[in-house]
Design a protein around this motif. Structure first.
Motif, PDB file in Angstrom:
ATOM      1  N   SER A   1      -0.696 -20.576  11.229  1.00  0.00           N
ATOM      2  CA  SER A   1       0.563 -19.828  11.231  1.00  0.00           C
ATOM      3  C   SER A   1       1.754 -20.771  11.146  1.00  0.00           C
ATOM      4  CB  SER A   1       0.653 -18.963  12.484  1.00  0.00           C
ATOM      5  OG  SER A   1       0.912 -19.777  13.606  1.00  0.00           O
ATOM      6  N   ILE A   2       1.625 -21.939  11.757  1.00  0.00           N
ATOM      7  CA  ILE A   2       2.750 -22.869  11.672  1.00  0.00           C
ATOM      8  C   ILE A   2       2.920 -23.357  10.247  1.00  0.00           C
ATOM      9  CG2 ILE A   2       3.600 -25.139  12.385  1.00  0.00           C
ATOM     10  CD1 ILE A   2       2.377 -24.636  15.088  1.00  0.00           C
TER      11      ILE A   2
ATOM     12  N   VAL B   1      11.147 -22.089  17.259  1.00  0.00           N
ATOM     13  CA  VAL B   1      10.816 -21.518  15.955  1.00  0.00           C
ATOM     14  C   VAL B   1      12.070 -21.356  15.103  1.00  0.00           C
ATOM     15  CG1 VAL B   1       9.996 -19.417  14.846  1.00  0.00           C
ATOM     16  CG2 VAL B   1       8.705 -20.412  16.719  1.00  0.00           C
ATOM     17  N   GLU B   2      13.199 -21.037  15.739  1.00  0.00           N
ATOM     18  CA  GLU B   2      14.469 -20.928  15.019  1.00  0.00           C
ATOM     19  C   GLU B   2      14.837 -22.253  14.351  1.00  0.00           C
ATOM     20  OE1 GLU B   2      17.243 -18.401  14.809  1.00  0.00           O
ATOM     21  OE2 GLU B   2      15.311 -17.357  14.845  1.00  0.00           O
TER      22      GLU B   2
ATOM     23  N   THR C   1       3.015 -17.387  15.358  1.00  0.00           N
ATOM     24  CA  THR C   1       3.179 -18.596  16.172  1.00  0.00           C
ATOM     25  C   THR C   1       3.735 -18.246  17.549  1.00  0.00           C
ATOM     26  OG1 THR C   1       3.827 -19.645  14.120  1.00  0.00           O
ATOM     27  CG2 THR C   1       4.103 -20.934  16.119  1.00  0.00           C
ATOM     28  N   GLN C   2       4.783 -17.428  17.517  1.00  0.00           N
ATOM     29  CA  GLN C   2       5.418 -17.059  18.786  1.00  0.00           C
ATOM     30  C   GLN C   2       4.437 -16.325  19.688  1.00  0.00           C
ATOM     31  OE1 GLN C   2       8.626 -14.815  17.142  1.00  0.00           O
ATOM     32  NE2 GLN C   2      10.102 -16.481  17.430  1.00  0.00           N
TER      33      GLN C   2
ATOM     34  N   ARG D   1       4.441 -20.817   8.034  1.00  0.00           N
ATOM     35  CA  ARG D   1       5.711 -20.254   8.527  1.00  0.00           C
ATOM     36  C   ARG D   1       5.538 -18.799   8.933  1.00  0.00           C
ATOM     37  NH1 ARG D   1       6.563 -24.401   8.724  1.00  0.00           N
ATOM     38  NH2 ARG D   1       7.982 -25.862   7.738  1.00  0.00           N
ATOM     39  N   ASP D   2       4.377 -18.461   9.444  1.00  0.00           N
ATOM     40  CA  ASP D   2       4.149 -17.095   9.905  1.00  0.00           C
ATOM     41  C   ASP D   2       4.645 -17.017  11.335  1.00  0.00           C
ATOM     42  OD1 ASP D   2       3.338 -14.575  10.277  1.00  0.00           O
ATOM     43  OD2 ASP D   2       1.251 -14.902   9.661  1.00  0.00           O
ATOM     44  N   LEU D   3       5.985 -16.972  11.457  1.00  0.00           N
ATOM     45  CA  LEU D   3       6.578 -17.229  12.761  1.00  0.00           C
ATOM     46  C   LEU D   3       6.218 -16.220  13.843  1.00  0.00           C
ATOM     47  CD1 LEU D   3       9.899 -18.646  11.483  1.00  0.00           C
ATOM     48  CD2 LEU D   3       7.751 -19.759  12.017  1.00  0.00           C
TER      49      LEU D   3
ATOM     50  N   ASP E   1      12.152 -19.649   7.103  1.00  0.00           N
ATOM     51  CA  ASP E   1      11.787 -18.505   7.924  1.00  0.00           C
ATOM     52  C   ASP E   1      10.717 -17.705   7.197  1.00  0.00           C
ATOM     53  OD1 ASP E   1      13.056 -17.040   5.956  1.00  0.00           O
ATOM     54  OD2 ASP E   1      14.940 -16.963   7.072  1.00  0.00           O
ATOM     55  N   ALA E   2      10.412 -16.540   7.736  1.00  0.00           N
ATOM     56  CA  ALA E   2       9.336 -15.743   7.160  1.00  0.00           C
ATOM     57  C   ALA E   2       9.572 -15.468   5.676  1.00  0.00           C
ATOM     58  CB  ALA E   2       9.195 -14.440   7.935  1.00  0.00           C
TER      59      ALA E   2
END
Ligand SMILES: Nc1ncnc2c1ncn2[C@@H]1O[C@H](COP(=O)(O)OP(=O)(O)OP(=O)(O)O)[C@@H](O)[C@H]1O
Ligand code: SF4
Ligand code: SF4
Ligand SMILES: [Mg+2]
Lengths: 677, 319
Positions: free
Chosen positions: B273-274, B27-28, B282-283, B277-279, B33-34
């Motif tokens: 979410s991907i 994700v990094e 996703t995680q 970018r709703d990280l 980013d968010a």
């Protein structure tokens, strides 16, 4: 419950039976051709022949059973008057396992892995016994006792995988006896067992047959076992019975060329020579042509043999043979040529093992910190052996005695606990194969029991042989092809094998390729682990001849591991006997097999069965499998028939060396076994 | 056996931990980013920096990983940047919905696969076997969205029995998902049954050819007793792991199905979410899927161990 056997008629009668399968092209290819045989009550008949000759198919057909794809092409099988191939499933189920029982080849795989052995015997009782259900448990124990298993109650509760091979075989016998059979079919019941175990099981079967008047059909490729249990013998070749007669007629001086060849290819303890290989291969199903099926391999074949199929005709002595020239067969020799003179070996060392100890138990940190005695867990210990160039050392011992373990350690696959492994007397080998340099790897080659597992099925023979040549000698192009062809020629295979895959070769040919691959590295030492045990006797003889020739040509040394004492005797210059990972005896072959022997060697030799009906083995010790060596004293103390007493239990026997270089580890000083001289 | 079990569990935990690191790194690496997602794409300068400071995105990666992992362990999966709602709550509903799909497929698929596989093996090469095997191969090779579309065409467009699309909102009570949920379950069942059935069939065929099955026949054991006592217990052992793999696949494989049917489950949430970018979401989802995967396989190993006398009695022969 049994009906008493009919007074005189045969119990199992096979009449003109032919069995075959349909080829892709649609033709019927016969696996059994026109078989006529019968077995009466209390009689035992042996079926012998090479693998693929149809022995097992015939035995199974006697139960009205054919493997998928096989069909009856003609003839019939009667079991006490009922036609087995005309029965419906229910009536077959009643007979099978009841009045007619089978003891399979590989009991390890024939017992269901998910059921305790007691339950499996109980199942046979439930299906076939008239006993009330409540008495079954006791009967299971009776049966296990009858097959001489120790502690039947505990055995009954075990799963098949918790038993040794010999114990599994006994369970299978108990299961067959549960239905109180009139006839027993035995399909190679002792193949793969140790000599001592085999001898005990055969003894048991003989006794059972005598006590109960069972009819027995005994299938085996082992003429020694057949000689021991059978009154009559039928020799099978390419789906036909080619010779039938009493055990003495067939095994002493058989009147069929194939039977003579087979007999000559068996290594015998009483011989001082390599067995004679029977060249060629039997024809595939349907490939026998119009003439005699054996014509391609027969030394005395004539024109007539090519075109006319011989009948099974009765000779003056009552034996029946399928040969046009029964008068001429006596010219075919029954054993190999003698080569009694002891070979002069060069004195240079090839391999020396010094105080080698090996263990499978991983010595954990805890043991090392607490300094626990690691010697006790060693599987193999105190191995001191020197091997000269061009010498063959035979390594014998029962299963689990550590023969393969020693080979693995020399090959670097299993680092020893301590001790030295040196090549040519000074070149110490690193214990791990990863640390060895290319030269060391080249010098030591290992050949395995099963070529199917050691040859990559997706590589052609050319690719398999090219690997070591590229790796060790950097060969490529024309030179590579020339060398692979030469290697194949060395193992007596033509260049047309180069493009084949291992699956397109016979067992013997595959093993030759494995030998060729080992010799590609031009090794100093070749380690052979039971390399002929999966092969037919005639093929085995050819591989033994090959090894002997290669040694003569290249001066290679061998360590030859086998459980077959006669094979080891035929090939080896010196022999080492191993029990529980400890040396019992090592010395020149004639001495180890001679009158002065360690008690364990004596037990082993006594259990060997010669292919001679009058031969009586001497079983002097039990065949109990021991799981670990005793804590102190002689490793053989618990089974030794000549034990002296406390001294054997407490003091490790010292080595005693005779003038010939023959060393024995035993406290007795009156060792003399007059078995073979 | 106990020590083996503990080793396996430890291994499973380590796997989940490694996966969590990989997810975090993955994700990094994704661009943005968010904050870039939350603010306008063009947002720059102070605005972006403030946002990042608010959400703690300016701290070094390892610190953020530590915080995320610690929170995840306590069930706190973070707050979604948009609605300021607890992610665990959002994900919870979606997980429930996906579990509804998956358990439906498992409950229908496993018994069906066992039955069809065993019967096909016993009637090998007869018409029944040929039909079942061909259908299974077809179901395995045709992509799921194609079979889904076909089913929609047949059952909702032509026959009109069930709706071809799910419009229920994600936090509605389960009952409201019927009958819409039936079609997605059917597609999943189809694929899952095909996979398991083929293993069952070949394993039973292999066992029927084994020496001990032949021995049972030659011992006079009636056919059905032979099948039930001698063949099936041994043949079904190796299928336990295949079933586990299929179930684990199911949780990932729902992505396509949920998208086709517009089903508010975990898979679709992950896709959304991907792209948004709703990280944190996703995680969280990736972590859940990985844990289920490891858990199911662990369970399968345990079952195999209990059912296999060889493994069960291994400790007896150890010493
Ligand atoms: N991988 C292993 N782990 C633990 N013990 C082993 C292992 N392989 C073999 N053993 C044990 O080591 C001993 C020697 O085994 P090894 O295979 O060398 O016997 P062997 O004489 O070659 O027997 P066989 O004639 O059956 O091949 C046996 O007690 C065996 O049970
Ligand atoms: S019939 Fe001819 S070929 Fe056949 S075994 Fe007799 S001599 Fe040999
Ligand atoms: S030392 Fe004793 S127990 Fe060992 S072989 Fe000799 S006599 Fe037998
Ligand atoms: Mg071995």
């Amino acid at each position: 419950m049994t009906t008493p056997p009919k007074s005189n008629g045969p119990i199992v009668a096979v009449d003109g039976l032919s069995v075959g399968f349909r080829s892709r092209a649609g033709a019927w290819l016969p696996v059994l051709r026109d078989i006529t045989l019968s077995v009466g009550a209390g009689e035992s008949i042996g079926l012998v022949g090479e693998s693929g000759s149809g022995k097992s198919t015939l035995a199974l057909a006697m139960m009205g059973y054919l493997k998928t794809g096989l069909h009856v092409l003609g003839g019939r099988v009667d079991f006490s008057g009922i036609d087995m191939f005309a029965q419906d499933r229910q009536s077959l189920e009643k007979v099978r396992g009841g009045r007619l029982a089978l003891i399979p080849q590989n009991s390890g795989q024939s017992l269901a892995p998910n059921l305790r052995v007691g339950a499996q015997i109980g199942e046979a009782l439930r299906l076939h016994s008239a006993l009330p259900e409540a008495r079954h448990a006791a009967r299971v124990l009776d049966l296990l006792t009858q097959v001489r298993l120790p502690d039947p109650a505990s055995i009954a509760r075990r799963y098949p995988h918790e038993l040794s091979g010999g114990q599994q075989q006994r369970v299978a016998i108990a299961m067959a006896l549960a239905g109180e059979p009139e006839a027993l079919l035995l399909d190679e019941p002792t193949t793969g067992l140790d000599v001592t175990t085999q001898a005990h099981i055969l003894e048991l079967l003989r006794d059972l047959a005598r006590e109960t008047g069972l009819a027995m059909v005994y299938v085996s490729h082992d003429l020694g076992a057949i000689a021991h249990v059978c009154d009559r013998v039928a020799v099978m070749y390419a789906g036909e019975v080619v010779l039938e007669g009493t055990a003495a007629q067939v095994l002493r001086d058989p009147s069929h060329p194939y039977a003579r060849g087979l007999l000559a290819s068996i290594p015998k303890l009483s011989d001082v020579c390599l067995p004679r290989a029977l060249d060629g291969r039997p024809p595939p199903p349907g490939g026998a042509g119009d003439g005699c099926a054996f014509v391609a391999r027969c030394a005395i074949a004539t024109e007539r043999c090519m075109v006319e199929r011989p009948d099974l005709s009765r000779l003056a002595d009552g034996a029946k043979t399928r040969c046009h020239l029964p008068q001429q067969v006596r010219s075919i020799p029954l054993s190999g040529e003698h080569n009694a003179q002891r070979r002069q070996l060069p004195v240079e060392l090839s391999l020396s093992l010094e105080d080698l100890a090996i263990s499978y138990a991983r010595i954990g940190l805890l043991e090392r910190l607490t300094g626990r005695d690691t010697a006790k867990v060693a599987t193999v210990e105190g191995i001191d052996i020197v091997l000269r160039q061009g010498e063959t050392l035979g390594l014998v011992g029962e299963s689990g005695s550590g023969k393969s373990t020693i080979l693995k350690s020399i090959a670097g696959l299993l680092p020893p606990l301590h001790g030295q492994i040196a090549l040519r007397g000074q070149d110490d080998l690193p214990p791990r194969v990863e640390d060895r340099c290319a030269k060391h790897l080249r010098d030591v080659q290992l050949i395995f029991q099963n070529p199917d597992e050691s040859l990559n099925p997706r590589q052609t023979i050319a690719q398999i042989l090219a690997q070591p040549l590229k790796l060790y000698f950097g060969l490529s192009g024309q030179a590579l092809i020339a060398r692979t062809t030469a290697l194949l020629a060395q193992v007596r295979l033509g260049a047309h094998y180069l493009d084949r895959l291992p699956s397109q070769l016979s067992g013997g040919e595959k093993q030759r390729v494995a030998v060729a691959r080992a010799f590609a590295a031009q090794p100093v030492l070749v380690l052979c682990d039971e390399i002929t045990s999966a092969l037919d006797v005639s093929v085995q003889a050819a591989v033994l001849e090959l090894l002997d020739d290669l040694r003569r040509e290249n001066g290679t040394s061998y360590i030859f591991v086998s459980h077959d004492l006669a094979v080891v005797k035929a090939l080896s210059d010196r022999v080492a006997v191993l029990y529980q990972g400890r040396l019992c005896e090592i010395g020149p072959t004639v001495d180890v097999y001679g009158p002065t022997a360690h008690p364990y060697t004596e037990v082993l030799l006594g259990a060997v069965l010669e292919p001679d009906p009058d031969f009586v083995p001497s079983l002097s010790a039990s065949d109990v499998v021991e799981l670990s060596p005793p804590a102190c004293g002689c490793p053989f103390q618990r089974r030794c028939p000549k034990r002296l007493g406390a001294i054997c239990d407490q003091t490790e026997p010292p080595p005693r060396t005779f003038a010939t270089g023959h060393t024995i580890w035993c406290h007795r000083d009156d060792l003399a076994a007059p078995l073979f001289s | 056996m106990l020590s083996m079990l503990m080793r396996r569990s430890a291994l499973g935990l380590i796997t989940v931990w490694l996966v969590s690191i990989i997810i975090f790194i993955g994700v990094e690496i994704l661009p943005g980013d968010a904050c870039t997602a939350f603010l306008e794409r063009e947002a720059q300068g102070l605005l972006l920096e403030n946002c990042r400071r608010d959400l703690g995105l300016d701290r070094p990666a390892w610190m953020r990983y530590g915080e995320w992992a610690a929170n995840a362990l306590s069930g706190n999966l973070g707050v979604s940047p948009d609605g300021q709602r607890q992610i665990s709550e959002l994900v919870g509903y979606r997980l429930r919905n996906t579990l509804l799909l998956a358990s439906g497929a498992i409950l229908c698929g496993i018994p069906l696969a066992l039955f069809l596989g065993i019967v096909a093996a016993l009637w090998r090469d007869r018409p029944f076997d040929i039909i079942v095997s061909t259908t299974a191969i077809a179901a395995m090779t045709i992509p799921e969205f194609v079979s889904a579309t076909l089913l929609i065409l047949i059952f909702s467009v032509w026959l009109g029995w069930v709706p071809g699309i799910v419009l229920t909102s994600s936090n509605a009570p389960l009952a409201e998902f019927f009958p819409e949920v039936l079609l997605p379950i059917a597609v999943l069942t189809l694929v899952m049954t095909a996979h398991i059935l083929r293993t069952v069939r070949s394993s039973v065929i292999e066992t029927l050819a084994s020496d001990y099955a032949q021995m049972a026949i030659l011992k006079g054991v009636p056919y059905w007793q032979m099948v039930i006592r001698h063949v099936l217990p041994n043949a079904l052992l190796p299928t336990i792991n295949v079933v586990a793999l299929t179930i684990a696949w199911l949780l990932g494989g729902v992505v396509v199905i949920e998208t086709v049917f517009n089903y508010p489950g975990l898979g679709r949430m992950m896709i959304d979410s991907i792209s948004d970018r709703d990280l944190p979401v996703t995680q969280a989802i990736a972590l859940i899927i990985a844990s289920v995967y490891v858990g199911v396989n662990l369970l399968a190993d345990l079952l195999t161990m209990v059912a296999n006398p060889r493994l069960r009695t291994a400790h007896l022969r150890g010493k």
